[in-house]
Each structure stands twice: as C-alpha cells, then as structure tokens.
Write an enzyme that holds these catalytic residues in place. Sequence first.
Site, PDB file in Angstrom:
ATOM      1  N   ASP A  91       0.898  -1.158   0.000  1.00  0.00           N
ATOM      2  CA  ASP A  91       0.000   0.000   0.000  1.00  0.00           C
ATOM      3  C   ASP A  91       0.932   1.202   0.000  1.00  0.00           C
ATOM      4  O   ASP A  91       1.549   1.512   1.021  1.00  0.00           O
ATOM      5  CB  ASP A  91      -0.889   0.012   1.246  1.00  0.00           C
ATOM      6  CG  ASP A  91      -1.859   1.187   1.236  1.00  0.00           C
ATOM      7  OD1 ASP A  91      -1.549   2.208   0.589  1.00  0.00           O
ATOM      8  OD2 ASP A  91      -2.927   1.098   1.862  1.00  0.00           O
ATOM      9  N   HIS A  92       1.046   1.866  -1.154  1.00  0.00           N
ATOM     10  CA  HIS A  92       2.130   2.846  -1.278  1.00  0.00           C
ATOM     11  C   HIS A  92       1.970   4.026  -0.326  1.00  0.00           C
ATOM     12  O   HIS A  92       2.907   4.772  -0.093  1.00  0.00           O
ATOM     13  CB  HIS A  92       2.304   3.305  -2.730  1.00  0.00           C
ATOM     14  CG  HIS A  92       1.155   4.095  -3.258  1.00  0.00           C
ATOM     15  ND1 HIS A  92       0.215   3.548  -4.083  1.00  0.00           N
ATOM     16  CD2 HIS A  92       0.803   5.377  -3.068  1.00  0.00           C
ATOM     17  CE1 HIS A  92      -0.679   4.470  -4.390  1.00  0.00           C
ATOM     18  NE2 HIS A  92      -0.342   5.598  -3.787  1.00  0.00           N
ATOM     19  N   HIS A  95      -5.826   3.120   1.559  1.00  0.00           N
ATOM     20  CA  HIS A  95      -5.054   4.269   2.055  1.00  0.00           C
ATOM     21  C   HIS A  95      -5.683   4.907   3.297  1.00  0.00           C
ATOM     22  O   HIS A  95      -5.008   5.142   4.305  1.00  0.00           O
ATOM     23  CB  HIS A  95      -4.920   5.336   0.974  1.00  0.00           C
ATOM     24  CG  HIS A  95      -4.351   4.825  -0.311  1.00  0.00           C
ATOM     25  ND1 HIS A  95      -3.448   3.791  -0.343  1.00  0.00           N
ATOM     26  CD2 HIS A  95      -4.534   5.200  -1.600  1.00  0.00           C
ATOM     27  CE1 HIS A  95      -3.114   3.550  -1.612  1.00  0.00           C
ATOM     28  NE2 HIS A  95      -3.762   4.389  -2.382  1.00  0.00           N
TER      29      HIS A  95
END
Lengths: 433, 507
Positions: free
Chosen positions: B194-195, B257
Amino acid sequence: MSPQLTLQAPLELSPDEVPNYLERLWGSELDASTGASTFTLVVWEPSWLQQQLIRTGHIDGPINGLLNKELFAAARSVTAECGLPLCTAPMAPELALALGEQPGHHKAEDLRGQFVDQAISAHRPRRLITLAPTLREDHPLETLVAAYCPLPEESSGSPPACGDVVVLRGGKGAIEQGLALLGPLVGEELPCWVWWNGSLDESPDLLEALALPSRRVVLDSSIGDPRRCLDVLVEMIATGRAVNDLNWLRQRGWTESLAMVFDPPGRRDALNHVVQLDIDVEGTHPVQGLLLAAWIADRLGWHLLNSYHIPADGLDVGIGAEFQRSDGESVQVRLMSVPVGIPNSHPGALVGLRLICCPQGKKPLCVILCSESGGCMRLEAGGVATMELAEEVVSVSGDSEEMEMARLLSGGHDSTNPLLAAAAPLAAKLLPL
Amino acid sequence: MTSTLTNPLRVGLRQERVISPQCLVIFGASGDLTHRKLVPALFELFRQRRLPSEFVILGCARRPWSDDDFRGKMAEALADTIRDHHRDWEQFAGNLYYEPVDLQQSEQLLRLADRLDGLDRLRATRGNRTFYLSVSPDFYGSGCRALADAGLLSDPKRSRVVIEKPFGRDYGSAEKLNRIVRACAQENQVFRIDHYLGKETVQNILVLRFANTIFEPIWNRNFISSVQITAAETVGVEERAGYYESSGALRDMVQNHLTQMLALTTMEAPGRFDPEAIRNEKAKVLQAARLANNEEPWKCCVRGQYSAGGSPSDPFKAYRDEPGVNPNSTTETYVAMKLFIDNWRWQGVPFYLRTGKRLPKRLSEVVLTFREAPVQLFDAAGGSPTANQLILRIQPDEGAGFVFDVKAPGSGMRSRPVDMHFSYDESFGEPSDEGYVRLLADAMLGDPTLYTRADEVEAAWRLYTPLLELIEDSPWRLPVQPYEAGTWGPGAADSLLASDGLMWRRP
C-alpha cells in the site's frame, strides 16, 4: 541482553579435525537447509583489559569479551593506581599495558566466542569465528566448536536459521599458526566480516592476513596510536577494501546534530561563510575530532593549507589548521584536548564543537554543540554572546560495541562509507607530523 | 561556493540498510507502473548506493522483448530523470534483463527458473529473489500458484513475493486470495503493498505518537471528540477509467489508504518496533472498527460523483463524460462516512473519512479535534470558542499543526485561535523519497513493517462489507449524488457531520 544459547557444549578438537567435524555436524545433527544464509563473522577478541582486570583481581570472571559497566567502573578505579592520568579512557591500550605490570594470578573460565550477544545473533551469523589470544604467550592452540540455533521466542515464527561457532584460543604465536584453518572455514559463498576488536597497534601482520580485499573490515580508530590508526584506515580505503570504523560511527550524534542545525533552508547560506571551527576532545587521542573536522571540511569544499601542533607549557595541547574556502577566504580550525573527570569508554570522545559563520551583511552565526556529559564553557566564551547563537546538546550513545556492530551487519555495507572514505585521508593530513 | 540548495552536511548521512545480493523479478514489466514508479525507485536506490553490486532486475511480460529492448524502453521512459545522471544510468542499466513470460504458461515459468539460475551464476545473486506482481489483480492468485508450482517460492529465506493493490474486491475475494497465497508461500514471504505506507508523513504518525510522551495521555476518548481523515484529489479519473469504473473511490482509496491512516492513528502502542508487533496492533484496531450504523449503512455514508464544473477558462468534464466511462455510470468518485471503534480507547468517538476526485485541493490529512474546555471563562473573539485541533498533514505541505486559543491583543480577555505548525520543508528542506523507494527496499530487505498482513487486509474489507453489499444489492439506498467538479463534494456529506453538530475542516 541475554546471550544466545548454543545447541551443544563447545567441543574441544584438534585444529585439523575442525573442518571435517563441521561438515559432519551439518550433515547429521543439523539439517543443512536450516543453516543461515547470511555471513561469516571473524572476530579478533584480545580483551586485554578484561583479562588483566580479572588476573589482578579487580573483577571476577568469566572472560567473555563483553564490555559492561562493571568492567568500565573497575578500569576507571585502577587508572590512578597505575600511574595514569584520570582522564585516561578505559579502552586506552596503555591502561591494559599498565595493568600488565601489576602482580596477580587470579584465573577465570575463558568463554570468549561462546556467547553470542543478542544484538549480533539477531542477524543470524552462519559462522562466528573468534580469535582469542591469551595473556600467556606460550599457551598452545585450543580449538572449540559448537552449533547454535535461535531461541524459539526470537525466531518470530520464521524458519530456524542455525549457525556454528569456532573459537581459536592460545598465545599470539599459536593464533597465528591457527590462521591456516581460516581459509576453509570462511569459504567463498557468504560475505565475510572481520571485526578487529582490539588496538590497531598490535599484530599488524595478523590484521593484514585477516583483512583480505574480499572481506568487510570493522575496526576502531580510537584504540591505538593516532598516526597508526589513521594510516591503517587510509591504506584500507586506498586499496579499495570495505572498511567500517566504530570510532566514526560513534560520532554520528555530532554529524547529525550539526546537519540538523543547517536543515532549515534559511540557515544554509551561512555554511558558505564559516571562518572558525573549534573542536574539543577528551584526553589526547585526536582521531575522532580530526575525522569530524575532516568531514566538515570535505562537505563544505575547503582546501587544507597547513596544520600544526598547538603547544602550551611545553606540551602539545591541540592541533591547529588553516583551510581555504572555495571563495578564497580563510578558515581557522582548532582541535583542543580537554581534561575530564570521568572519561568516556573510548579515547578521544568529542566534548564540544563551535562553528562560527560570518555571512556578509548579517549577524554572525555561532553554532555550539555540546556533549551532554560535559560542559561547553570554553566554547561559549570569547564574545559569542553578540552573535546569533544556535546551541544543541548532543546525547551520548549508550550503545554497546555489539550493538554498533549489529547495526553494521544489518546495513550489509559491502563498501566503505563514502563520507568516511573522503574524511579519513583528510584527517590523516590534518594530523601534524 | 558550495551549493546550499541542499544541506551539504546532510548528504550521505542516512545510515540506510543495504540490500542483500538478489534478483528482483518484475511481472508486468511492459506496464505503466514499471516505468513510472518501479524502475525510477530502483534507480534512486542505485544512486543512493543501496543496491549491492550483485543485483539484477529481470523484467517479465508477454511482449517478446530482448534485454536491450527493455533497457531502451526504460531509458526512453526515464529520459528526464537520467538526463543529469547519464553515467549512473549506464551502470544501472547493466543490471536490467528481460525474459518474455506468460504467467499462465507453466512451461514458460520453468524457462524463467532456468534463466534465474543462469543469472545467479552470472551475477552471484545467490538464489535470493523478490517477485513483484505488477499485473492485473485477476492474476494475483494464479501468478502466485504458477510461481509456487515452478518451485520459485519454495525457499522461504530466499524468495518473497510483492503483491500490488487492490488485494481483493471485497472480504470474500480477499479471503480467497489470501488462502491461495498462503498455500503458495509463508506469510513472511508475502508483501502486500500500500504505497501510502511508504510516505514519510504516514510513518511519522507512528513517530509522533510513540516517540513523544505528551500525546499518548490525551490520545483517547477522554480528550478527543472526533477525528477526520481526508484524502482529496484535484484530478479526475484521467486514463484510469477502465479500472476505476469497476472500483470507485471506496475500493480505490478508502479500503486501503484511508484505512491505513485510520489504523496508524488509532492503534495501541506496540511493545517494540517490530513488524509483527505493529501489524498485530493495526489488525486489532481494524477488527474493533465498524460503520456508525451497520444495520442502516446508508445513514452513515455518502457517495458522490463529480459533474461538470470549473471555470470557463478551465472547465472540467463531468465524470460520465470522461473517456472510457459509462455515460450512465453509478461509480462513486467521492465517498464520506462515519465510523466508530469499539474499544476502551475510542468508544463513542466518531471518525469521519472522506475522499474524492475533482475536489478544490489536493491534500491528505488527519485532524484530531479535542474536547472543549469544560467552562468557558473567556469570550471568543470569533464569536464561539474553537476546539483545539491537531492536524497531521500527509501531503502536500507535509508537517503538523496545532490549533489552540491565545489571548487576543487588547484590553479585554478575549480568546482567539492561532496555529502552531511544523513543516517538513522548513525543518528539513530535503525532498523525501518517493514511497516506492522505501517500500521496494523494505521488500528486498525482507522487512514487512510497512506492508499489510493478511488479517489486516481482511479486517479492512470486513469493515466496509455492509456498504459494499448495499451498493451491490440495493444501490438506490445509497445513490451517487452529483457534486460540481472543483467543490468539496455533495451537500449530503456536510449534512453527515452537521447532524453531529460538526463541520468538515476546510483546509
């Protein structure tokens, strides 16, 4: 920290039996697939101070090579009776040498290499080889072998990664004779680290034999003659060997704190206008201070013009140098020895730093960094009150040598830190002949 | 003169961990993500000297490229980046290789295994491999199976697999995918990316909370009255209509996010800084989270879709007029919702999450609003007293702010709010690494701290299951409400807070 447990009691074998025994061990008692695919660590572990303190009855055994508070307290308490100045650091080789002159015949079990500090064992060395020289020069070579696996609570659910330990113990001559064993034990498949955990003054041939170009070397430039320490560093860097210096790592609080002062973009221009740099170090070992000065000079693009001893009352109390900034202006650098009541464990620890910048048309900026264990009154004097003052206290790291070593192992650095590679040659030039 | 654009004393100071010799295999190497994010991040790691000399990047995709083709394509795509670092690129490009592979063809995986063995011998990468699945989410499960069947995941110490988001489309599919993945590899080999977790400021939530003693005593229901988490984008759907139409804001942003920001903001302190300890706490708090009204989820959630807007000189199309979008699309481009966390720390504190496209500002932030003083001793200069707020700005203007009352100058004793703020730019003045730099490095180091674990992913999907089922089964209960592009979403989102006597923070 609790030490790692071995799977079996260390077994004493004759040196030529060791390689075959290890081969058999991994083929029968341990599944070869559980072997950690990590690195080999070779440690030169003389522990002269601990051995002498035990022999003279100042502390109890066993000899394990670990530096702890009890050891340092005992070392500080015997400094005066050895006739050394109170500011002598416990790890200064002259203390162990002076203790060697004192009588005593206490004995203790020698467990060097058989304990694996948790900080290091967490990185699962595949093979840990300890070279443990004894006080008795004619002690014959003893070879001990054991296997170890992580304690269940440390493996965090991951598959076991076991390793083995090999100890070569004996007088210096015997250890040198045992070096022939190292080649087959180290192997080529995994990276090999060599930790020279002693003075750089002793056994230069042994160091040379261990620090092969393919190996990653860890040494400590605070232990040994300053010129020799810097020369060893510079030579290893020049020959392309991957070298790490624990003395360099110990100053990271100072480099970080100084960089932090200039992190706000509004302050950065002042770095172009430095006119004076003062560094105070404990005792008479200047290497850490020189490395810090050299790092600053290198990062700011200064050119060294000359360096000289600063005498007082017939003694050298410091080192002075003149640099030229890239705009041609001069920078004066002074590194002074200051006495301290309770010295840090290693010689030459940094006490204070003052950087004075005079940007045109602006109030001069004076940055003072001060060790939390000492005072900075000397650096706060001299009219700095009229300047813009930025003062920071640098915390003293309480991390053990093993913890520092573990950091290096976790970093996996297979080449010399470029900052050290740039600073060490300049530091060597800064040290006057 | 030394350049003072960057702090010369800062250069090279970071004592980063160095990655072990290994081969990074990117599946989907001809795709967008590879040249837009992955290879630039790897080049940055190379320039930071964090890649070992024994390192290989093996691109894999169905296209019949050669090694040189792959190097050329990457050089073309990164032309702007490498212009000033040509020599570095020349060295770096020597590590790029390519192998045409279709993950669905088992014989091609066997050929890949041979190629990897050859590269191990050639480049001394010691059989240490990271497989990055930058492919369509439909192929995550079969991709893992194919790798396992070819024996490429059999050594848990030397092989790991990175899986891009989205990990599943709902709880059921995530659980199923987790089952498949677990059958192919051990959990410590699996890195679900999950960047957002690669962003410095998201990681800073942990440091701010657990490196300081002043926040934790007040970080609970006794002192905090509500929390808002916002991730706003100014852009529209751009070229992602194909993907976005089937996902929408809830799946694209909230489930991953925003939920990660929620977890980091609300988790308990881990016993130690250890991947499992941190992920245990995150999973625990997500398992305690729920929609404010699970029985009637339409009462605690608002969906929106942007309509045309902007100014005559800079008009924005409506979502339904964007290329590739169904003209009758009911995909949400905006979602706002209210959650609760049923545990001792957060019981009764409402958490408001919102995200949307074509909003007036690009920003992500977490805002903690504190309870008002029990007795109002002073008149407020603005008319009504202002509650203290702690604002954690994730992007842009990364930093933190604290709103508190001071005495307004003058003869009276009136209070007015002021803002004390910390800015990463002003304090550090250095750009932080792109999230992928950190995350790729961590995966290759085998450090899963910033990756989501199976139970975390499932807990996050479970949290939104009532909403997803509602959208699937009774969409009329939660219709997409139009909002003008360039505004802060549909009016119903304001009403969601107004019913609690609150307002969204207008950043």
